[in-house]
Design a protein around this motif. Structure first.
Motif, PDB file in Angstrom:
ATOM      1  N   SER A 124       0.844  -1.190   0.000  1.00 44.55           N
ATOM      2  CA  SER A 124       0.000   0.000   0.000  1.00 44.55           C
ATOM      3  C   SER A 124       0.877   1.237   0.000  1.00 44.55           C
ATOM      4  N   ALA A 196      -1.065  -5.711   8.935  1.00 42.97           N
ATOM      5  CA  ALA A 196      -2.201  -4.799   8.795  1.00 42.97           C
ATOM      6  C   ALA A 196      -1.772  -3.343   8.863  1.00 42.97           C
ATOM      7  N   VAL A 200      -3.365  -2.070   3.436  1.00 40.84           N
ATOM      8  CA  VAL A 200      -4.781  -1.682   3.514  1.00 40.84           C
ATOM      9  C   VAL A 200      -5.453  -1.921   2.156  1.00 40.84           C
ATOM     10  N   THR A 202      -7.681  -3.558  -0.862  1.00 40.07           N
ATOM     11  CA  THR A 202      -9.058  -4.065  -0.926  1.00 40.07           C
ATOM     12  C   THR A 202      -9.218  -5.157  -1.976  1.00 40.07           C
TER      13      THR A 202
END
Length: 374
Positions: A124, A196, A200, A202
């Motif tokens: 990310s 985590a 992030v 999706t």
């Protein structure tokens, strides 16, 4: 120590190792420039330490974007493969067993190290903090700088990276290595997908822990299918503290590290790889790894288990005797003592390490540490 568990044979993949002492991956930044090519000096360094039951190379980047520190070697060009052949030939001449650690730093990099000055890549677009990277400022000179902000990899790019890992494993076989270790620790790329804090996404590579482990699962399975599961190891660095030292030296601290890493180890067990290497916190006053976690690791993983931390001969032997580890790795002591297994066996004193010569430079503090003379 000659009769200690260090000197009983142990199986690791296709090999019966001559002892349970491991040279772990240690960044030394001595590759030939330009090109990040392993060289004769590196071959001498590894050959000097071929008395270890297992040698694992310093991290070697699988592609140009995988570099986070100047002068670290790669394994993606023909010249790099040929350079590593010097190393493997030298180690095999001394009956050593050597695995290549395959490395991609992901966001722990800088535009100065990236092709065409591009942003580093990661799970990310989240910048890392409390760590530095090392860039060259002139031939043979450099400085520590803050990593550049990364961009998120597309789903297609993630799948392309899986193939880059597989190709790097093929390259390692072409270079004569006995196997490979996947660097999945210390806040680098695979760890960035697992955590985590840095993932992030999706898409199918983000969200749940199962999805965050998908990149690990595909890389491990793909590499194992390509070169054989018995030639594959994985390194993790589970952290059970939220101190600044933890984040600085070992990377990402999960909310539930026990669950995160036991689930990750289940991925390795499902593939059936040769070994799991666990890097423990090793700074002054570092917290102990929970015994409950060590036991869960042993219950979950049926291959060989390696621990690396602030072990000495006595504490390492105790860990082996406990049955929770099969091998113990020694980092700083092995840098300064090329004959470390003989020193452990005979209770000989150790050379002190010169911290000023650990990273970069030439033969000084690299291949000139003396062996023991009675």
């Amino acid at each position: 120590m000659k009769n200690s568990p260090f000197f009983t044979p142990v199986n690791l993949g296709l090999h019966t190792l001559k002892n349970r002492i491991v040279l772990p991956p240690l960044t030394r930044q001595r590759s030939t420039q330009p090109g990040n090519i392993a060289n004769a000096l590196m071959a001498e360094y590894y050959q000097q330490r071929a008395g270890a039951g297992l040698l694992v190379t310093e991290g070697t980047q699988i592609e140009p974007r995988g570099q986070g520190y100047a002068w670290t070697p790669g394994i993606h060009s023909p010249e790099q493969i040929a350079g590593w052949r010097l190393v493997t030939d030298a180690v095999h001449a001394k009956d050593g067993v050597i695995f290549a650690q395959l490395w991609h730093v992901g966001r722990v990099s800088h535009t100065a190290l990236q092709p065409e000055g591009a942003a580093p890549v990661s799970a990310s677009a989240i910048a890392t903090d409390r760590v530095s990277v090392f860039i060259e400022t002139a031939p043979g000179a450099g400085e520590l700088v803050t990593p550049s902000a990364p961009r998120a990899l597309s789903t297609d790019e993630v799948q392309e990276l899986v193939q880059l890992y597989i190709q790097a494993a093929r390259n390692a076989m072409d270079a004569g290595f006995d196997g490979i270790e996947l660097h999945c620790a210390n806040g680098y790329l695979v760890n960035q997908f697992i955590s985590a804090h840095s993932n992030v996404r999706t898409d199918p590579y983000g969200g749940s822990l199962h999805n965050r482990l998908r990149f690990l699962r595909e890389v491990v399975a793909g590499v194992a299918e390509c070169i054989g599961k018995e030639k594959v190891g994985v390194r993790f660095a589970p952290l059970f503290t939220t101190t600044d030292e933890a984040r600085t030296y070992l990377g990402l601290v999960e909310e539930d590290p026990h669950t995160t890493y036991i689930e990750a180890i289940k991925v390795l067990e499902a593939v059936g790889i040769a070994y799991l290497s666990i890097a423990e916190a090793d700074w002054d006053d570092a917290p102990e790894m929970p015994l409950t976690f060590r036991r869960a690791v042993r219950d979950t993983f049926s291959g060989a288990i390696i621990y690396a931390g602030r072990y000495n001969a006595e504490t390492g032997a105790q860990l082996l005797e406990s049955g929770l580890a099969d091998l113990v790795a020694f980092g700083r002591p092995f840098m300064a003592n090329p004959d470390l297994p003989a020193r452990i066996a005979n209770d000989w004193p150790l050379n002190p390490l010169n911290p000023a010569t650990v990273y970069g430079g030439n033969a000084e503090g690299y291949v000139d540490y003396p062996t023991y003379s009675e």
